[in-house]
Design a protein around this motif. Sequence first.
Motif, mmCIF file in Angstrom:
data_model
loop_
_atom_site.group_PDB
_atom_site.id
_atom_site.type_symbol
_atom_site.label_atom_id
_atom_site.label_comp_id
_atom_site.label_asym_id
_atom_site.label_seq_id
_atom_site.Cartn_x
_atom_site.Cartn_y
_atom_site.Cartn_z
ATOM 1 N N ARG A 103 -53.379 23.309 2.199
ATOM 2 C CA ARG A 103 -52.248 22.393 2.260
ATOM 3 C C ARG A 103 -50.912 23.073 1.996
ATOM 4 O O ARG A 103 -49.933 22.815 2.688
ATOM 5 N N TYR A 104 -50.869 23.919 0.969
ATOM 6 C CA TYR A 104 -49.603 24.526 0.566
ATOM 7 C C TYR A 104 -49.698 26.045 0.668
ATOM 8 O O TYR A 104 -50.696 26.632 0.264
ATOM 9 N N TRP A 105 -48.629 26.647 1.168
ATOM 10 C CA TRP A 105 -48.631 28.081 1.441
ATOM 11 C C TRP A 105 -47.474 28.782 0.748
ATOM 12 O O TRP A 105 -46.379 28.231 0.647
ATOM 13 N N GLY A 106 -47.718 30.004 0.338
ATOM 14 C CA GLY A 106 -46.651 30.858 -0.125
ATOM 15 C C GLY A 106 -46.194 31.762 1.005
ATOM 16 O O GLY A 106 -46.824 31.832 2.064
ATOM 17 N N LYS A 107 -45.095 32.462 0.770
ATOM 18 C CA LYS A 107 -44.663 33.473 1.721
ATOM 19 C C LYS A 107 -45.586 34.674 1.604
ATOM 20 O O LYS A 107 -46.137 34.945 0.552
ATOM 21 N N GLY A 108 -45.757 35.369 2.689
ATOM 22 C CA GLY A 108 -46.717 36.451 2.718
ATOM 23 C C GLY A 108 -46.207 37.744 2.119
ATOM 24 O O GLY A 108 -45.015 37.926 1.870
#
Length: 127
Positions: free
Chosen positions: A115-120
Motif C-alpha cells: 500500500r505505501y512506498w518509500g523512495k528507492g
Amino acid sequence: DVQLQASGGGLVQAGGSLRLSCAASGFTLENYDIGWFRQAPGKEREGVSLIRRSGGSTVYADSVKGRFTISSDSAENTVYLQMNSLKPEDTAVYYCAVDPRTFYSNTYYLRNGMRYWGKGTQVTVSS
C-alpha cells in the motif's frame, strides 16, 4: 502520515555486502506487513522479501534466498535488508513498502506490491 525513507544503497563489487535501511515515521512498523522490492532498468518490479507482522515470518524470492536477510527493529522503527554475496544481477533500485491490510498472501504482496512506498535507493553491483 505514513513515511518511509530507504538508505544504504551504493556501489559494491560482486561478492560484497550491503545493508539497506528503511526508517518509518508517522506509524508503528510492527502493525504492518513490510516488504522490500526492486526494479532494474527495463525490467518489471520484483518482490524481494517480506516480513509479516503476525509471528514475524519472513519470505524471500528464490533469486535472493540464502543471500539476503530481512529484519526489523521495533525500537528504531526501522526495517533492514542485509544483502550478502551480491551479484551483478542484483543491481536495481530497491524500495521498502508497508501494508496495513491483513488478508493478503505472501504471493499477492510479492507480485502486486504493497500500500505505501518509500523512495528507492540505488544498488549497483559491479562484476
